[in-house]
Design a protein around this motif. Structure first.
Motif, PDB file in Angstrom:
ATOM      1  N   THR A   1      -3.093  -9.064  -0.165  1.00 59.85           N
ATOM      2  CA  THR A   1      -3.175  -7.835   0.625  1.00 59.85           C
ATOM      3  C   THR A   1      -4.121  -6.799   0.020  1.00 59.85           C
ATOM      4  O   THR A   1      -4.265  -5.715   0.572  1.00 59.85           O
ATOM      5  N   SER A   2      -4.779  -7.120  -1.083  1.00 61.37           N
ATOM      6  CA  SER A   2      -5.641  -6.130  -1.735  1.00 61.37           C
ATOM      7  C   SER A   2      -6.812  -5.696  -0.851  1.00 61.37           C
ATOM      8  O   SER A   2      -7.303  -4.570  -0.982  1.00 61.37           O
ATOM      9  N   GLN A   3      -7.247  -6.555   0.066  1.00 56.40           N
ATOM     10  CA  GLN A   3      -8.379  -6.207   0.927  1.00 56.40           C
ATOM     11  C   GLN A   3      -7.960  -5.362   2.137  1.00 56.40           C
ATOM     12  O   GLN A   3      -8.811  -4.867   2.860  1.00 56.40           O
ATOM     13  N   LEU A   4      -6.659  -5.168   2.325  1.00 54.16           N
ATOM     14  CA  LEU A   4      -6.189  -4.360   3.450  1.00 54.16           C
ATOM     15  C   LEU A   4      -6.315  -2.878   3.125  1.00 54.16           C
ATOM     16  O   LEU A   4      -6.044  -2.453   2.007  1.00 54.16           O
ATOM     17  N   ALA A   5      -6.714  -2.107   4.117  1.00 53.85           N
ATOM     18  CA  ALA A   5      -6.760  -0.650   3.961  1.00 53.85           C
ATOM     19  C   ALA A   5      -5.330  -0.109   3.962  1.00 53.85           C
ATOM     20  O   ALA A   5      -4.406  -0.764   4.451  1.00 53.85           O
ATOM     21  N   ASN A   6      -5.137   1.079   3.408  1.00 56.81           N
ATOM     22  CA  ASN A   6      -3.827   1.706   3.473  1.00 56.81           C
ATOM     23  C   ASN A   6      -3.431   1.901   4.927  1.00 56.81           C
ATOM     24  O   ASN A   6      -4.261   2.238   5.769  1.00 56.81           O
ATOM     25  N   GLY A   7      -2.161   1.677   5.244  1.00 55.05           N
ATOM     26  CA  GLY A   7      -1.695   1.890   6.602  1.00 55.05           C
ATOM     27  C   GLY A   7      -0.516   1.006   6.946  1.00 55.05           C
ATOM     28  O   GLY A   7       0.049   0.306   6.111  1.00 55.05           O
ATOM     29  N   LEU A   8      -0.141   1.031   8.213  1.00 51.80           N
ATOM     30  CA  LEU A   8       0.992   0.289   8.751  1.00 51.80           C
ATOM     31  C   LEU A   8       0.550  -1.097   9.212  1.00 51.80           C
ATOM     32  O   LEU A   8      -0.482  -1.240   9.879  1.00 51.80           O
ATOM     33  N   TYR A   9       1.339  -2.108   8.861  1.00 54.77           N
ATOM     34  CA  TYR A   9       1.073  -3.493   9.259  1.00 54.77           C
ATOM     35  C   TYR A   9       2.384  -4.158   9.664  1.00 54.77           C
ATOM     36  O   TYR A   9       3.464  -3.676   9.316  1.00 54.77           O
ATOM     37  N   PHE A  10       2.254  -5.251  10.365  1.00 55.70           N
ATOM     38  CA  PHE A  10       3.409  -6.062  10.731  1.00 55.70           C
ATOM     39  C   PHE A  10       3.313  -7.401  10.017  1.00 55.70           C
ATOM     40  O   PHE A  10       2.223  -7.945   9.844  1.00 55.70           O
ATOM     41  N   ILE A  11       4.444  -7.918   9.598  1.00 56.42           N
ATOM     42  CA  ILE A  11       4.518  -9.262   9.054  1.00 56.42           C
ATOM     43  C   ILE A  11       5.331 -10.071  10.058  1.00 56.42           C
ATOM     44  O   ILE A  11       6.415  -9.668  10.478  1.00 56.42           O
TER      45      ILE A  11
END
Length: 64
Positions: free
Chosen positions: A37-47
């Motif tokens: 997940t290091s490449q994800l920007a800060n914010g809300l996500y769903f798993i």
């Protein structure tokens, strides 16, 4: 091997785009799964879990 479920684990953006997808075989008992997940920007996500015997969705917030 005592398989409990087989499916796909996904990380999905709030606009519905699948960002990470990983096929998973779950064994009976506890399972530890690491996703990059290091490449994800800060914010809300769903798993999202899409398995043969179960499906579920949960959310998380990525922060640095």
């Amino acid at each position: 091997m005592n398989v409990d479920d087989i499916g796909t684990l996904q990380i999905v953006s709030t606009d519905g785009k699948v960002l990470i997808e990983k096929p998973i075989t779950l064994l009976k008992g506890d399972n530890a799964i690491q996703l990059p997940t290091s490449q994800l920007a800060n914010g809300l996500y769903f798993i999202r879990w899409n398995g043969l015997s179960s499906n579920w969705t949960s959310s998380f917030v990525k922060t640095n």
